[in-house]
Design a protein around this motif. Structure first.
Motif, short mmCIF file in Angstrom:
data_model
loop_
_atom_site.label_atom_id
_atom_site.label_comp_id
_atom_site.label_asym_id
_atom_site.label_seq_id
_atom_site.Cartn_x
_atom_site.Cartn_y
_atom_site.Cartn_z
N VAL A 118 0.86 -1.18 0.00
CA VAL A 118 0.00 0.00 0.00
C VAL A 118 0.90 1.23 0.00
O VAL A 118 1.74 1.39 0.89
CB VAL A 118 -0.94 0.04 1.21
CG1 VAL A 118 -1.94 1.19 1.07
CG2 VAL A 118 -1.69 -1.28 1.37
N ASN A 119 0.72 2.07 -1.01
CA ASN A 119 1.50 3.31 -1.13
C ASN A 119 0.70 4.50 -0.62
O ASN A 119 -0.53 4.45 -0.52
CB ASN A 119 1.87 3.55 -2.60
CG ASN A 119 2.83 2.52 -3.12
OD1 ASN A 119 3.72 2.06 -2.41
ND2 ASN A 119 2.65 2.13 -4.37
N ALA A 120 1.44 5.58 -0.31
CA ALA A 120 0.80 6.84 0.07
C ALA A 120 -0.32 6.63 1.08
O ALA A 120 -1.47 7.00 0.85
CB ALA A 120 0.27 7.55 -1.18
N LEU A 121 0.03 6.05 2.20
CA LEU A 121 -0.95 5.65 3.21
C LEU A 121 -1.82 6.82 3.66
O LEU A 121 -1.35 7.95 3.85
CB LEU A 121 -0.24 5.05 4.42
CG LEU A 121 0.29 3.63 4.23
CD1 LEU A 121 1.25 3.27 5.36
CD2 LEU A 121 -0.85 2.64 4.15
N LEU A 122 -3.10 6.51 3.83
CA LEU A 122 -4.09 7.45 4.35
C LEU A 122 -4.58 6.95 5.71
O LEU A 122 -4.48 5.76 6.02
CB LEU A 122 -5.27 7.57 3.39
CG LEU A 122 -4.96 7.99 1.96
CD1 LEU A 122 -6.22 7.92 1.11
CD2 LEU A 122 -4.37 9.38 1.93
N LEU A 123 -5.13 7.86 6.49
CA LEU A 123 -5.66 7.45 7.80
C LEU A 123 -6.70 6.34 7.64
O LEU A 123 -6.79 5.43 8.47
CB LEU A 123 -6.30 8.65 8.51
CG LEU A 123 -5.36 9.79 8.92
CD1 LEU A 123 -6.14 10.91 9.60
CD2 LEU A 123 -4.25 9.28 9.83
N GLY A 124 -7.47 6.41 6.56
CA GLY A 124 -8.52 5.44 6.31
C GLY A 124 -8.02 4.05 5.97
O GLY A 124 -8.82 3.11 5.89
N ASP A 125 -6.72 3.91 5.77
CA ASP A 125 -6.16 2.58 5.50
C ASP A 125 -5.94 1.81 6.79
O ASP A 125 -5.58 0.63 6.76
CB ASP A 125 -4.83 2.72 4.76
CG ASP A 125 -4.99 3.33 3.38
OD1 ASP A 125 -4.04 3.98 2.90
OD2 ASP A 125 -6.07 3.17 2.78
#
Lengths: 113, 118
Positions: A78-85
């Motif tokens: 998973v790239n460019a992680l977001l809080l929603g991940d």
């Protein structure tokens, strides 16, 4: 025989970072599926691989990718992680894709801060 | 698209008693599989029972049985003689028999949290 193993067990990352999750299927199993389980919800299908080929992809952005190796183990990236991940990422293995019994690993708990 | 609905977010039962968890689903398919999975606090997802849609006979696994009503698109799980170890999240899941690309993905409900009280 060992069950499905996943590593790491827990992981904390910062927004924008990249993460790699690993899964080793049960010996002899050639199919691996990845699911994302957000807290309080049911799992959501991400990918399925069989014989090192992608057999299915869920409704996830291109930041999510996966691959299966010759020994049938698999990685989810998973790239460019977001809080929603932030979620529990489950790996399931089976002899082949289909309704035969899928064996799940204990999951990797990813927290994105 | 297929959907799976579990209308009971939480349930509780006394040890040794019987409890029924509800699940409904929506599909236009005629051939599919339905599953109940259990996820205890350890997070390990464990298959409890599986039902093939083409079979009229309800599946049974020891203390676990299902009431499969195909026309009503209902698939409830009955747990008899409840044990403390049955405490867990229970998920209902659906899988199409045939799928483009030959992938076999599970479609899940939101789960029912079952507590077994001593």
């Amino acid at each position: 025989d060992a069950g499905v193993t996943q590593s790491p067990t827990h992981l904390i990352k910062t927004r924008g970072q990249h993460v790699t999750l690993r899964c080793s299927p049960i010996s002899g199993h050639k199919s691996v599926s990845w699911y994302q389980q957000v807290l309080g919800q049911g799992p959501q299908f991400i990918f399925q691989y069989y014989e090192k080929e992608e057999r299915g992809r869920g409704n996830f952005p291109d930041r999510f990718s996966a691959r299966q190796f010759p020994n049938y183990s698999s990685e989810l990236n998973v790239n460019a992680l977001l809080l929603g991940d932030s979620a529990l990422y489950l790996c399931a293995s089976s002899l082949e894709p289909g309704p035969k019994k899928q064996y799940f690993g204990p999951g990797t708990r990813l927290t994105v801060t | 698209a297929q959907t799976v609905t579990q209308s009971q977010p939480e349930m509780s039962v006394q040890e040794a008693e019987t409890v029924t968890l509800s699940c409904t689903y929506d599909t236009s398919e005629n051939n599919y599989y339905l599953f109940w999975y259990k996820q205890p606090p350890s997070r390990q997802m464990i298959l409890v029972i599986r039902q093939e849609a083409y079979k009229q006979q309800n599946a049974t696994e020891n203390r676990f049985s299902v009431n499969f009503q195909k026309a009503a698109k209902s698939f409830s799980l009955k747990i008899s003689d409840s044990q403390l170890g049955d405490t867990a999240m229970y998920f209902c899941a659906f899988m199409k028999l045939f799928n483009a690309g030959n992938n076999r993905k599970l479609i899940w409900g939101l789960g029912t949290s079952l507590g077994v009280n001593p």
